[in-house]
Enzyme design. Sequence first.
Site, short mmCIF file in Angstrom:
data_model
loop_
_atom_site.label_atom_id
_atom_site.label_comp_id
_atom_site.label_asym_id
_atom_site.label_seq_id
_atom_site.Cartn_x
_atom_site.Cartn_y
_atom_site.Cartn_z
N HIS A 1 1.73 -7.89 10.23
CA HIS A 1 1.96 -9.18 9.70
C HIS A 1 1.70 -10.19 10.81
O HIS A 1 1.59 -11.43 10.64
CB HIS A 1 3.25 -9.70 9.23
CG HIS A 1 3.62 -8.69 7.87
ND1 HIS A 1 2.87 -8.62 6.89
CD2 HIS A 1 4.62 -7.97 7.49
CE1 HIS A 1 3.35 -7.84 6.08
NE2 HIS A 1 4.32 -7.42 6.32
N ASP B 1 0.74 0.05 3.80
CA ASP B 1 2.05 -0.45 3.60
C ASP B 1 2.15 -1.13 2.23
O ASP B 1 1.02 -1.65 1.88
CB ASP B 1 2.17 -1.34 4.71
CG ASP B 1 3.53 -2.10 4.86
OD1 ASP B 1 4.37 -1.53 5.72
OD2 ASP B 1 3.79 -2.94 4.12
N ASP C 1 6.55 1.94 2.60
CA ASP C 1 7.56 1.36 1.77
C ASP C 1 7.03 1.13 0.26
O ASP C 1 7.40 0.59 -0.54
CB ASP C 1 7.82 -0.08 2.41
CG ASP C 1 6.68 -0.75 2.85
OD1 ASP C 1 5.82 -0.24 2.91
OD2 ASP C 1 6.70 -1.80 3.55
N TYR D 1 11.57 1.62 4.82
CA TYR D 1 13.04 0.87 4.82
C TYR D 1 14.04 1.83 4.46
O TYR D 1 15.22 1.56 4.39
CB TYR D 1 13.03 -0.47 4.28
CG TYR D 1 12.10 -1.18 5.31
CD1 TYR D 1 12.38 -1.54 6.42
CD2 TYR D 1 10.83 -1.50 4.49
CE1 TYR D 1 11.23 -2.30 7.12
CE2 TYR D 1 9.86 -2.24 5.23
CZ TYR D 1 10.00 -2.57 6.73
OH TYR D 1 8.93 -3.34 7.26
ZN LIG Z 1 5.89 -3.34 4.28
#
Ligand SMILES: [Zn+2]
Length: 341
Positions: free
Chosen positions: A164, A200, A283, A322
């Site tokens: 990010h 992701d 995730d 996560y």
């Molecule tokens: Zn992510």
Amino acid sequence: MVPFVWSDDCLRHEPEAEVWVGTRTPATEVPARAVAIRGELVAAGAREVAADTHDDAALLAVHDRALVEFLRTAWDEWSAASLPSDRVVPYVFARPELTGGREPAAPAAVWARPGLFAYDTMTLIGPGTWESARAAVDVALTAVDLVSKGEPLAYACTRPPGHHVTRSLYGGSCYLNNTAIAATALLARVGAPVAIVDIDAHHGNGTQELFLGRDDVRTVSVHVDPGAGWFPHFLGFEAESDEGNLNLPLPPGTRDVAWLAAVQRAAEFVTGARALVVALGVDAAAGDPESPLEVTAGGYREAGRILRDLGLPTVVVQEGGYDLATIGPLVVETLRGLSGA
Ligand SMILES: [Zn+2]
């Protein structure tokens, strides 16, 4: 099994919380993520390789020096200022429209400085954040070294994640863009084009912005549709695609068949590249607390197989994931697919 690169320093970042909609909520990007992955890799017979140190050249080829220097010094300056927050957090943002596009002044107040470099409030900096972020860069670059020396596949157990982060802004629980740094280092070794496939659950917005309009690094991201209300909200749409960048947003609830069809399209988009970086967030798996995609462990293994079929030297860089109970097994399944195990 694949070699995996590790650094204990990646555990030093302990954000403990994120500030989300103005509220301090428990952090999900925790050191235990990396510990869980490592445990599962060792159990699966993967070979651990200690990260080597690398100078800042590859880092500064991707990020502005001002961002790097801010991250390096932010915690020390903040903690010396005796502020009410025990983590560095912005309260005001130096958006370009604020100054009519002019370079904003370097603020005198320590508590205003994060607003020059952060684009959200959830990406906190504390003791150990810089050391972990910088170690993650070394982990990624060591994996590049392994592949450059002839390993067909290497896994970088990077934490904190990075996809990010843009050239000059950090956010999304990321500080330095490990994936982009690995791709840039690979580009120097193998020549253009290098491919980045980001699976992701969230759009790799930093990576996209770093390479948009360039033909030497092709980027593709398979992620939950930001138009359905998901981070990074402001971008990640199909319309941003061009000859060198492909966005494949998927609706919440997407399961293996449709997700794998997108991964297949991603693979086709980067066919002809000389090397591959996989930005591996797990995730997208069903049960992950941070995304509504419903991919299975078998789906991740199949994604690995699809990307293996490209036949490219491959560096896998860890991004999100996560659910502490499944993050390790999901990484191992993906690597099994990628290695043909
Ligand atoms: Zn992510």
